[in-house]
Design a protein around this motif. Structure first.
Motif, PDB file in Angstrom:
ATOM      1  N   UNK A  95       0.844  -1.200   0.000  1.00 18.58           N
ATOM      2  CA  UNK A  95       0.000   0.000   0.000  1.00 18.58           C
ATOM      3  C   UNK A  95       0.876   1.245   0.000  1.00 18.58           C
ATOM      4  N   UNK A  96       0.256   2.331  -0.437  1.00 12.87           N
ATOM      5  CA  UNK A  96       0.908   3.638  -0.446  1.00 12.87           C
ATOM      6  C   UNK A  96      -0.029   4.598   0.260  1.00 12.87           C
ATOM      7  N   UNK A  97       0.347   4.975   1.486  1.00 17.65           N
ATOM      8  CA  UNK A  97      -0.518   5.815   2.308  1.00 17.65           C
ATOM      9  C   UNK A  97       0.034   7.234   2.383  1.00 17.65           C
ATOM     10  N   UNK A  98      -0.756   8.179   1.936  1.00 15.91           N
ATOM     11  CA  UNK A  98      -0.382   9.588   2.022  1.00 15.91           C
ATOM     12  C   UNK A  98      -1.325  10.250   3.018  1.00 15.91           C
ATOM     13  N   UNK A  99      -0.750  10.901   4.037  1.00 10.83           N
ATOM     14  CA  UNK A  99      -1.601  11.426   5.103  1.00 10.83           C
ATOM     15  C   UNK A  99      -1.216  12.845   5.501  1.00 10.83           C
ATOM     16  N   UNK A 100      -2.198  13.510   6.113  1.00  7.98           N
ATOM     17  CA  UNK A 100      -2.024  14.836   6.697  1.00  7.98           C
ATOM     18  C   UNK A 100      -2.440  14.707   8.158  1.00  7.98           C
ATOM     19  N   UNK A 101      -1.459  14.820   9.069  1.00  8.73           N
ATOM     20  CA  UNK A 101      -1.726  14.665  10.491  1.00  8.73           C
ATOM     21  C   UNK A 101      -1.317  15.942  11.211  1.00  8.73           C
ATOM     22  N   UNK A 102      -2.288  16.680  11.704  1.00 12.39           N
ATOM     23  CA  UNK A 102      -1.995  17.939  12.387  1.00 12.39           C
ATOM     24  C   UNK A 102      -1.584  17.657  13.830  1.00 12.39           C
ATOM     25  N   UNK A 155       7.234  15.192   6.464  1.00  9.32           N
ATOM     26  CA  UNK A 155       7.618  16.589   6.254  1.00  9.32           C
ATOM     27  C   UNK A 155       6.546  17.464   6.886  1.00  9.32           C
ATOM     28  N   UNK A 156       6.844  17.950   8.109  1.00 10.65           N
ATOM     29  CA  UNK A 156       5.843  18.720   8.829  1.00 10.65           C
ATOM     30  C   UNK A 156       4.669  17.842   9.207  1.00 10.65           C
ATOM     31  N   UNK A 157       3.460  18.269   8.828  1.00 10.28           N
ATOM     32  CA  UNK A 157       2.268  17.483   9.135  1.00 10.28           C
ATOM     33  C   UNK A 157       1.947  16.481   8.029  1.00 10.28           C
ATOM     34  N   UNK A 158       2.730  16.523   6.955  1.00  9.40           N
ATOM     35  CA  UNK A 158       2.487  15.638   5.807  1.00  9.40           C
ATOM     36  C   UNK A 158       3.391  14.415   5.897  1.00  9.40           C
ATOM     37  N   UNK A 159       2.821  13.248   5.603  1.00 13.41           N
ATOM     38  CA  UNK A 159       3.617  12.030   5.672  1.00 13.41           C
ATOM     39  C   UNK A 159       3.220  11.018   4.624  1.00 13.41           C
ATOM     40  N   UNK A 160       4.135  10.085   4.376  1.00 15.35           N
ATOM     41  CA  UNK A 160       3.906   9.005   3.405  1.00 15.35           C
ATOM     42  C   UNK A 160       4.376   7.694   4.016  1.00 15.35           C
ATOM     43  N   UNK A 161       3.527   6.669   3.914  1.00 17.19           N
ATOM     44  CA  UNK A 161       3.877   5.311   4.308  1.00 17.19           C
ATOM     45  C   UNK A 161       3.846   4.439   3.068  1.00 17.19           C
ATOM     46  N   UNK A 162       4.951   3.780   2.773  1.00 20.32           N
ATOM     47  CA  UNK A 162       5.036   2.947   1.572  1.00 20.32           C
ATOM     48  C   UNK A 162       5.391   1.525   1.971  1.00 20.32           C
ATOM     49  N   UNK A 163       4.561   0.571   1.489  1.00 20.43           N
ATOM     50  CA  UNK A 163       4.788  -0.829   1.841  1.00 20.43           C
ATOM     51  C   UNK A 163       4.598  -1.711   0.607  1.00 20.43           C
ATOM     52  N   UNK A 178       4.436  -3.375  -2.896  1.00 18.06           N
ATOM     53  CA  UNK A 178       4.361  -2.832  -4.251  1.00 18.06           C
ATOM     54  C   UNK A 178       3.491  -1.575  -4.349  1.00 18.06           C
ATOM     55  N   UNK A 179       3.029  -1.053  -3.212  1.00 17.17           N
ATOM     56  CA  UNK A 179       2.233   0.184  -3.168  1.00 17.17           C
ATOM     57  C   UNK A 179       0.964   0.110  -4.007  1.00 17.17           C
ATOM     58  N   UNK A 180       0.393  -1.069  -4.148  1.00 15.54           N
ATOM     59  CA  UNK A 180      -0.763  -1.239  -5.041  1.00 15.54           C
ATOM     60  C   UNK A 180      -2.061  -0.653  -4.484  1.00 15.54           C
ATOM     61  N   UNK A 181      -2.208  -0.603  -3.174  1.00 18.21           N
ATOM     62  CA  UNK A 181      -3.421  -0.040  -2.566  1.00 18.21           C
ATOM     63  C   UNK A 181      -3.175   1.413  -2.180  1.00 18.21           C
ATOM     64  N   UNK A 182      -4.031   2.304  -2.681  1.00 22.60           N
ATOM     65  CA  UNK A 182      -3.888   3.730  -2.396  1.00 22.60           C
ATOM     66  C   UNK A 182      -4.668   4.075  -1.132  1.00 22.60           C
ATOM     67  N   UNK A 183      -3.979   4.724  -0.170  1.00 19.58           N
ATOM     68  CA  UNK A 183      -4.622   5.154   1.069  1.00 19.58           C
ATOM     69  C   UNK A 183      -4.427   6.655   1.231  1.00 19.58           C
TER      70      UNK A 183
END
Length: 408
Positions: free
Chosen positions: A357-364, A379-387, A389-394
């Motif tokens: 999965x490929x998770x892109x998040x905004x956490x304040x 980067x700041x409140x923005x983050x990415x989790x990659x696991x 083949x990143x086939x599932x978009x989160x």
């Protein structure tokens, strides 16, 4: 949103001949959103208010606070004419004090605008300041009581009309008056085919539930019809509201007085092996449990309630405010997950064997965590989790709550 604004939105929709589904399609929102606006349970955002005003051919001020009765929008609205009407003011008709009443009565009889002038104050019979305050207070209380009564009757009429509209468009659902699988505490039991309402599963592609307070249990069972029951006789005006139209079975919490705080229990039984295209659940302060259901898409929203859903879902969309959501899917191919967490908490449980999965998040001030061996970039409140083949978009947005992505 106050009840008067909600009432105006309802009246504008009716004046323009739209059903809730038709209006929702016009402005690109769900039918449940329209229903909540008209019950004063939530407010449309600025973009939706602009869309409504444009559709009805009125200004935002007129839509929200206008004094005129809502009417159908003109087929070809002319802005110049609308502006002229809004700016039109009554012309003063000066009159001598001795002829004032006669001239006013004559003008009113011919429909001409009239300006009324206050009578000259008399120096005798003036009320004291204390007396004026007392009279104003009594008048205010009386006006409040009358207004509250009228609003209450209007809400009741609107709920009754919506109920009649739903039942009129519900061919395919059988409601058995006098039959309800009620438990001793007033809730519904499993019921099965003996439940108060039954529907042909071949006619249902989407199941939508909007429940205020109480519990909802959705499960598979050994039967051949979709059955549902809230433990109240279908003939009662306190019973749930339903509609089956266009492949969507819509079940909504309902109380005669419009108050959603009284808890009710709903049980929905789905025949074993039946798959849904979409399962759409909204919970106020209620508790909703989904037991092993297969649906292509799960859409779950909770305010202060709790949603626990387990099954096979290829697409998940969850939103929590101060509530809690725990979603578990066994689907091997998961296309997309959207999560929005305010001050509540959400847990998404994925198969241990998921390819990635490929998770892109905004956490304040909130947190996003995972038990998977994922690479994280922040980067700041923005983050990415990659696991994997990143086939599932989160996509996730977390304000002050907590989101956990874990495995079953």
């Amino acid at each position: 949103m106050n009840i008067e604004t909600a009432k105006r939105l309802y009246e504008y929709r009716k004046a323009n001949g739209y059903s809730q589904e038709e209006l929702a399609a016009k402005i690109g929102v769900s039918r449940q959103a329209i229903s909540k606006w008209e019950r004063s349970e939530s407010s449309p955002d600025t973009e939706n208010l602009i869309a409504l005003a444009k559709l009805y051919g009125v200004t935002l001020d007129t839509l929200l606070m206008g004094e005129a009765e809502p009417s159908a929008a003109p087929k070809e609205p002319e802005k110049a004419e609308a502006d002229a009407q809004e700016k039109e003011e009554p012309q003063e008709q000066p009159a001598e004090s001795g002829e004032q009443n006669a001239s006013q009565n004559g003008a009113a009889a011919h429909g001409a605008p009239v300006t009324y002038y206050p009578a000259a104050e008399s120096g005798r019979g003036k009320l004291s300041k204390k007396a004026k305050i007392t009279i104003a207070a009594i008048t205010g209380v009386a006006v409040f009581i009358i207004a509250a009564s009228l609003i209450g009757f209007n809400i009741y009429d609107e709920i009754s009309e919506e109920r009649a509209e739903r039942l009129h468009n519900s061919a395919g659902v059988t409601a058995s008056s006098g039959q309800s699988s009620a438990s001793q505490d007033g809730g519904a039991q499993s019921g099965g085919a003996e439940a108060a309402y039954t529907a042909d599963p071949s006619a249902v592609k989407k199941l939508s539930i909007d429940w205020g307070a109480g519990s909802v249990d959705i499960r598979y069972y050994d039967g051949d019809v979709i059955s549902f029951d809230d433990g109240i006789d279908p003939a009662s005006s306190d019973a749930l509201v339903y509609r089956l139209q266009g492949g969507e079975l819509d079940i909504d919490f309902c109380r005669r007085d419009g108050i959603r705080s009284d808890e009710k229990s709903l049980v929905v039984n789905i025949p074993n092996g039946v798959s849904l295209a979409e399962l759409d659940i909204e919970a106020g302060s209620g508790s909703i449990t989904v037991n092993g259901i297969t649906a292509t898409k799960l859409d779950a929203v909770t305010a202060s309630g709790a949603i626990t859903a387990a099954g096979s879902f290829s697409e998940i969309d969850i939103e929590t405010q101060s509530g809690r959501a725990d979603i578990s899917t066994t689907a091997q191919q998961i296309r997309k997950i959207d999560a929005e967490v305010s001050s509540g908490s959400a847990v998404i449980r994925l198969p241990q064997s998921i390819s990635g999965f490929y998770a892109e998040y905004e956490a304040r001030s909130g947190k996003v965590r995972t038990d998977f061996d994922a690479r994280e970039t922040v980067s700041g409140s923005h983050g990415i989790l990659s696991y994997g083949d990143s086939s599932t978009q989160i996509d996730a947005e977390v304000l002050s709550g907590d989101l956990l992505i874990t495995h079953n």
